[in-house]
Design an enzyme around this catalytic site. Sequence first.
Site, mmCIF file in Angstrom:
data_model
loop_
_atom_site.group_PDB
_atom_site.id
_atom_site.type_symbol
_atom_site.label_atom_id
_atom_site.label_comp_id
_atom_site.label_asym_id
_atom_site.label_seq_id
_atom_site.Cartn_x
_atom_site.Cartn_y
_atom_site.Cartn_z
ATOM 1 N N TYR A 1 0.823 -1.198 0.000
ATOM 2 C CA TYR A 1 0.000 0.000 0.000
ATOM 3 C C TYR A 1 0.867 1.261 0.000
ATOM 4 O O TYR A 1 1.384 1.687 1.042
ATOM 5 C CB TYR A 1 -0.933 0.029 1.210
ATOM 6 C CG TYR A 1 -1.855 -1.168 1.331
ATOM 7 C CD1 TYR A 1 -2.240 -1.910 0.210
ATOM 8 C CD2 TYR A 1 -2.341 -1.566 2.578
ATOM 9 C CE1 TYR A 1 -3.087 -3.009 0.324
ATOM 10 C CE2 TYR A 1 -3.193 -2.656 2.691
ATOM 11 C CZ TYR A 1 -3.557 -3.370 1.556
ATOM 12 O OH TYR A 1 -4.393 -4.459 1.684
ATOM 13 N N HIS B 1 0.074 -12.148 1.361
ATOM 14 C CA HIS B 1 -0.655 -11.185 0.546
ATOM 15 C C HIS B 1 -0.719 -11.638 -0.910
ATOM 16 O O HIS B 1 0.298 -11.680 -1.605
ATOM 17 C CB HIS B 1 0.039 -9.822 0.630
ATOM 18 C CG HIS B 1 -0.842 -8.668 0.265
ATOM 19 N ND1 HIS B 1 -0.400 -7.365 0.271
ATOM 20 C CD2 HIS B 1 -2.155 -8.613 -0.101
ATOM 21 C CE1 HIS B 1 -1.397 -6.568 -0.080
ATOM 22 N NE2 HIS B 1 -2.469 -7.308 -0.313
#
Length: 337
Positions: free
Chosen positions: A56, A140
């Site tokens: 992110y 992830h």
Amino acid sequence: MHQRKIHNTHVELTELGFGASVIGNLYRITPAEEAAAAIDAAWDAGIRYFDTAPHYGLGLSERRLGAALKGRPRDEYVLSSKVGRLLVPNDHPRGTDTEGFVVRDDLRRQWDFSRDGVLRSLEDTLQRTGLDRLDIVYLHDPDDHWRQAAEEAMPALAALRDQGVIGAIGAGMNQSAMLARFLRETPADVVMLAGRYTLLDQTALDDVLPTAEEHGKSVVAVGVFNSGLLSRDHPTQGMKYDYQDAPPELLDRARAIADVCTTHGTTLPAAAIAFPYTHPSVVNVTLGMRNPDQLARNVELHRTTVPDGLWDDLRAQGLIRPDVPAPHVPGRSAPCL
């Protein structure tokens, strides 16, 4: 705010979580002071679960979240981050990241689900956040890396969990089938399920949700607005579904669901947030919140009473699957009047 425990762990999550992808400048710049104010507002509203990832904003989200949480009582909140993408120097920068975040691309992402990659990623995350530990660590998006993720990364995380370094471990993905495999075949405690148990998509009922229930494991639901189509009282043309323009048939279905919500005295986005709690394995819904206004709106929606009769009507009209279970969370719903 109610808390739910991740099964077979000591980790408890507030029902609503703060998703920090947007404060990593997802799609547009979020000023630092706005991001900090959003986290302050989340804390004041009782939210104590915060989720981030190196992906992110190439570390920006982790840095901002760590700075805002630093100084708060560490035992009073739960922090999760993710592994699988190392951030390494970019030898050929173009000026701006190409994966949806408005940040400089001095770094690039490098897939790595090896044991050493996991340990390095965790060390880097702790350095960026400035915090002393992570409570939950997810693999992830291991879609294309099952073997290394299952055979190297997950055992490395399990060893850290068993040593008490991490409270819970799991995986986060936009699909449900492989998440079911992680719950069945690895030591995962919890999975982060993105967009696959919503008012418009209940495919998780075919795999990950029954698997979680069977094995006594837990699910965190994210992407409950399906990229925006469920985020407004009255969906309009051009809204997104799974990051693309919503197809006409889904737009029509969202409008039909919205109409049923209106007859029950509630709204489409309030129902979208409440819906995942219909399944007993879901312990949390985490939403991306960029500023205090978004935070206040989402908290208000979360606190809105959604009548049980809504789900009955949606089943009867074929707008959700007939096997969607009845709500189980005390305080989340009330009998239809």
